[in-house]
Scaffold this motif. Structure first.
Motif, PDB file in Angstrom:
ATOM      1  N   ASN A  11      11.249  -2.968  37.328  1.00 56.97           N
ATOM      2  CA  ASN A  11      12.364  -2.249  36.714  1.00 56.97           C
ATOM      3  C   ASN A  11      12.939  -1.161  37.625  1.00 56.97           C
ATOM      4  O   ASN A  11      13.111  -0.009  37.225  1.00 56.97           O
ATOM      5  N   LEU A  12      13.234  -1.561  38.850  1.00 53.91           N
ATOM      6  CA  LEU A  12      13.955  -0.630  39.740  1.00 53.91           C
ATOM      7  C   LEU A  12      15.439  -0.969  39.643  1.00 53.91           C
ATOM      8  O   LEU A  12      15.807  -2.107  39.369  1.00 53.91           O
ATOM      9  N   LEU A  13      16.290   0.034  39.868  1.00 56.22           N
ATOM     10  CA  LEU A  13      17.728  -0.225  39.845  1.00 56.22           C
ATOM     11  C   LEU A  13      18.160  -0.709  41.231  1.00 56.22           C
ATOM     12  O   LEU A  13      18.041  -0.004  42.221  1.00 56.22           O
ATOM     13  N   ARG A  29      16.329   7.278  45.433  1.00 58.41           N
ATOM     14  CA  ARG A  29      17.133   7.558  44.244  1.00 58.41           C
ATOM     15  C   ARG A  29      16.464   7.019  42.984  1.00 58.41           C
ATOM     16  O   ARG A  29      16.523   7.622  41.911  1.00 58.41           O
ATOM     17  N   SER A  37      20.894  -1.180  42.710  1.00 58.24           N
ATOM     18  CA  SER A  37      22.013  -0.600  43.460  1.00 58.24           C
ATOM     19  C   SER A  37      21.628   0.704  44.167  1.00 58.24           C
ATOM     20  O   SER A  37      22.401   1.258  44.921  1.00 58.24           O
ATOM     21  N   MET A  38      20.411   1.194  43.895  1.00 55.63           N
ATOM     22  CA  MET A  38      20.035   2.501  44.442  1.00 55.63           C
ATOM     23  C   MET A  38      18.927   2.365  45.479  1.00 55.63           C
ATOM     24  O   MET A  38      18.019   1.554  45.312  1.00 55.63           O
TER      25      MET A  38
END
Lengths: 236, 408
Positions: free
Chosen positions: A96-98, A105, A100-101
C-alpha cells in the motif's frame, strides 16, 4: 510492563442482507508493552477482522477494546483517525505505497496528517528509511524498488511516527524467501529495541519468530503460548 | 494537514493525471471564455451603437413613413409605405407652424450603380437638400457640399461617402473628377468624413449624396415621396416640443389622429432604447448558451472527481489508515475540484481577453471586457469546482478505511 492492548469479550458480526456472519465470537486478550505477538490462523478464522479491530480500522460490535488506556468504542471516526496516526504503525501485505510518490514522501505521509512541519518531516522520513536500510533509495518511486524494498519502505512509514504498536498483516505474504528473511530480521531488531509488535500470519515459520503465538480459529482464540511449544501443532 | 499542504497534494493529484485534468478543465475554459466573449460582444455592440447615435446629435428627430406604435410592435410596413412627401418637409420647415425646428432635410434613398471608367460600385443614392449635412452633423474631409443654387437647378454634382470615394477612385483625390450614373455624368464636389457604421448596420460611409432634383432625374422618379425627413430642433430642451409640433402637423396634414399615425418619429433616445433592447436580447440569448456550456463543464468536473474517487478508493483507505480524518479527505477532494475549476476559470479568462483583442479584426465588432464580468466568471468557475466537488468529496470522506483498503 503495562498492558498496551486489552480486549474484553470482543465480538464482530457482519451483516449482508439477512445473512449474519460472526467473525469474532468473544475475544479476550492482553498484550504488554514490548511484546512481539503473532496471531496465527487459517484463512476465514477471523484473524484479519481481529487485525482491523486492533488497528482501529473497524469497531467491534460488542465488547471493549482499550488501546494504551483509551477505550476505542467511545471514539468517533475523527478521533480514531488520530489514534491510528499517533499510536499505530501499519504494515500491509500489499505494501500500500502510493505509486506516484518517491519513497521519502510515502514515509512522511503519516507525519503530514500529524501536522508536523515540512523540514522535520523530511528529516524524520530520511531517518526512518535509514533505519530500514534504504538511505540510498529516498527518491525512488515504489515501482523502481523490489518487493522486499517496498515492504521496508512500508515498515519505515509505520515507524516514522514512533507508534506504540506496530501492526503487521501478512507482511511477508507477497515476498520471496530472501525478502521474507530480510523483513523478519528487521522485526526482530525492532522488537529487541523495545517496540510492541502484533503480526498476523498464516505461516508457522513466520509466527515462530515472535515471542508469543495466539492461535485463532472460527472467531475464538484456541491457544495462547510461547513460541517454543507451538512447533508441531500444525496450523494450516 | 494545513491548507497549503492540501493544495500541494491536490496539485500533485492533478499533475498525476495530466490529460484527464486538461480535458476536464477544457469544459470550464470553453464555458468561461464564451461567457466573457458573449457578454463582451453585447457590451461592445451597445457602446458602439450608443456612440453612433450620440453622433447623430441629441436634438435630431427622424420622421419615417409607416407607423410604429411602440418600440416592439410595428404597424404597417415600416419604411416601406410612401406617406411622406416633400410638401410635408416644406410644411415642417415653416417656422410659424413648427417654431422649434431649426432645420429640415427631406431625403430620398435609392440604389444606383456609380461608374468611374472600369470601376463599378453600387451604393445608395441620397437625394436631399443643403440642410442635410448640418442636420446629420456630417463634415466634409475634402471639397464642399452642394450649394442651394445647385440644389435649385438640380446640378450634376455629387458628394461621396469616404468608402464610396475610395472604392471608385482609390487613392486619387475624387474632388473635381467625373463619374457616371445611369449614363448621366456627375461631378464630385466633395467627400464626407467618416462616421462609422450606423445603428441599422448599413454603412453611413458608403453613399452618394445629390440634390433632390438631381436624384429624381437620375432615377426617373416622378413621385414626390421621401423616405426620411430629418428635423433638427433648436436645442435639446425643446426636442419634446418639436416632436409634438411635427406630430400634430403631420397628423393634421394626413388627416389621421396621432394614435393611428401613418408615420413615425424617432428621437436619439428612442433609437438608443430600441438598439439596446435588441442587443440585450442577443446578449441574454448567447450568454444563456454560454452559461449552459459552463454548467456542462461543471458536470464534467463532478464526473472526473467521481471517477477519481472510485479509482483512488485504495489510496483513500490508506490515507485514512495513516490517520487522515474524514474532514481531511473531504477537504482534499474539494480542493482538487476547486483547483480544476479555478484553473479552467483563469485559462478561460485569459482566452476570453485574448479573443476580445483578436475577434474585432475578423468580425468588425468591438468586444468590451468588463472587470465585473471577469471577476464574476472566475468566481463562477471556483463555485462550479466547489459545488460539483462536494458530492464526490463527501463520498470519498464516507468510505470506511477497511472497505477502502480491501477494494481491488
Amino acid at each position: 510492563m503495562s498492558a498496551l492492548i486489552e480486549l474484553d469479550g470482543v465480538r464482530k458480526t457482519y451483516r449482508s442482507g439477512s445473512v449474519e456472519f460472526e467473525a469474532l465470537r468473544g475475544i479476550d486478550m492482553t498484550v504488554q508493552t514490548g511484546e512481539y505477538v503473532a496471531v496465527i490462523g487459517p484463512s476465514g478464522s477471523g484473524k484479519s477482522t481481529l487485525m482491523n479491530v486492533l488497528g482501529c480500522l473497524d469497531l467491534p460490535t460488542e465488547g471493549r477494546y482499550v488501546l494504551a488506556g483509551d477505550d476505542t468504542s467511545l471514539l468517533d471516526e475523527a478521533a480514531l483517525a488520530t489514534i491510528r496516526n499517533r499510536r499505530i504503525g501499519f504494515v500491509f501485505q500489499q505494501f500500500n505505497l502510493l505509486a506516484s510518490m518517491p519513497a521519502w514522501r510515502n514515509v512522511e505521509l503519516p507525519l503530514v496528517y500529524a501536522g508536523i512541519p515540512r523540514a522535520e518531516r523530511r528529516e524524520r522520513a530520511e531517518a526512518a528509511l535509514s533505519r530500514v536500510g534504504l538511505a540510498d533509495r529516498l527518491a525512488n518511486r515504489p515501482g523502481e524498488l523490489s518487493g522486499g524494498q517496498q515492504q521496508r519502505v512500508a515498515v519505515a512509514r509505520a515507524l516514522v511516527t514512533e507508534p506504540d504498536l506496530l501492526l503487521a498483516d501478512e507482511p511477508t505474504g507477497n515476498l520471496d524467501s530472501a525478502s521474507t528473511r530480510d523483513v523478519l530480521a528487521l522485526f526482530d531488531e525492532l522488537h529487541e529495541a523495545g517496540r510492541t509488535i502484533v503480526l498476523i500470519t498464516h505461516e508457522p515459520d513466520v509466527a515462530s519468530r515472535a515471542g508469543r503465538n495466539l492461535v485463532i480459529d472460527d472467531g475464538l482464540i484456541t491457544s495462547d503460548r510461547p513460541r517454543s511449544t507451538l512447533r508441531g501443532v500444525g496450523v494450516r | 494537514m494545513s491548507w497549503w499542504e492540501t493544495v500541494r497534494s491536490g496539485l500533485a493529484a492533478i499533475r498525476a493525471h495530466r490529460l484527464r485534468s486538461a480535458l476536464t478543465v477544457l469544459g470550464i475554459v470553453i464555458g468561461i471564455s464564451s461567457v466573457i466573449l458573449t457578454v463582451g460582444l453585447g457590451q461592445g455592440a451597445q457602446q458602439e451603437v450608443e456612440e453612433q447615435i450620440d453622433a447623430l446629435g441629441s436634438n435630431l428627430l427622424i420622421v419615417s413613413p409607416g407607423s410604429s406604435t411602440n418600440s416592439s410592435g410595428m404597424r404597417g410596413g415600416f419604411g416601406s409605405a410612401s406617406t411622406l412627401t416633400f410638401a410635408d418637409a416644406t410644411a415642417i420647415a415653416d417656422s410659424d407652424v413648427v417654431p422649434d425646428a431649426a432645420a429640415v432635410a427631406p431625403a430620398t434613398t435609392s440604389s444606383v450603380s456609380l461608374v468611374n471608367g472600369d470601376t463599378n460600385w453600387t451604393t445608395s443614392l441620397v437625394g436631399t437638400s443643403t440642410a442635410w449635412s448640418r442636420v446629420r452633423s456630417r463634415d466634409l474631409s475634402a471639397g464642399r457640399f452642394f450649394t442651394s443654387a445647385e440644389a435649385e437647378r438640380g446640378a450634376a454634382v455629387v458628394v461621396l461617402g469616404p468608402d464610396t470615394a475610395s472604392e471608385l477612385f482609390g487613392r486619387q483625390s475624387p474632388v473635381g473628377q467625373q463619374l457616371t450614373v445611369n449614363g448621366a455624368r456627375l461631378t464630385v464636389v466633395g467627400v464626407l468624413s467618416s462616421s462609422g457604421s450606423s445603428a441599422s448596420g448599413a454603412s453611413e460611409d458608403d453613399m452618394a449624396v445629390v440634390p433632390v432634383a438631381t436624384s429624381s432625374r437620375l432615377t426617373g422618379s416622378t413621385s414626390d415621396t421621401v423616405s426620411t425627413i430629418y428635423v433638427e430642433a433648436v436645442s435639446e430642451d425643446v426636442l419634446a416640443a418639436a416632436y409634438q409640433e411635427v406630430q400634430a402637423l403631420l397628423a393634421n396634414r394626413h388627416g389621421v389622429t396621432t394614435a393611428e399615425a401613418d408615420f413615425s418619429i424617432a428621437t436619439q433616445a428612442s433609437l438608443v432604447e430600441t438598439a439596446n433592447e435588441t442587443n440585450r436580447t442577443f446578449t441574454v440569448l448567447l450568454g444563456g448558451v454560454a452559461g449552459i456550456s459552463l454548467l456542462v463543464g461543471g458536470i464534467g468536473v463532478m464526473n472526473i472527481m467521481l471517477v477519481s474517487v472510485t479509482e483512488r478508493v485504495r489510496e483513500i483507505g490508506l490515507r485514512k489508515a495513516l490517520g487522515a480524518a474524514p474532514r481531511v479527505i473531504r477537504r482534499q477532494f474539494l480542493v482538487e475540484a476547486s483547483l480544476l475549476g479555478l484553473t479552467g476559470g483563469v485559462v478561460g479568462v485569459l482566452l476570453g481577453v485574448v479573443g476580445a483583442q483578436v475577434l474585432p479584426h475578423f468580425i468588425d465588432q468591438a468586444v468590451a471586457i468588463s472587470a465585473v464580468a471577469t471577476i464574476a466568471a472566475l468566481a463562477t468557475a471556483l463555485a462550479l469546482g466547489v459545488g460539483f466537488g462536494v458530492y464526490p468529496a463527501s463520498r470519498a470522506a464516507r468510505l470506511t478505511p477497511i472497505d477502502a483498503l480491501r477494494s481491488e
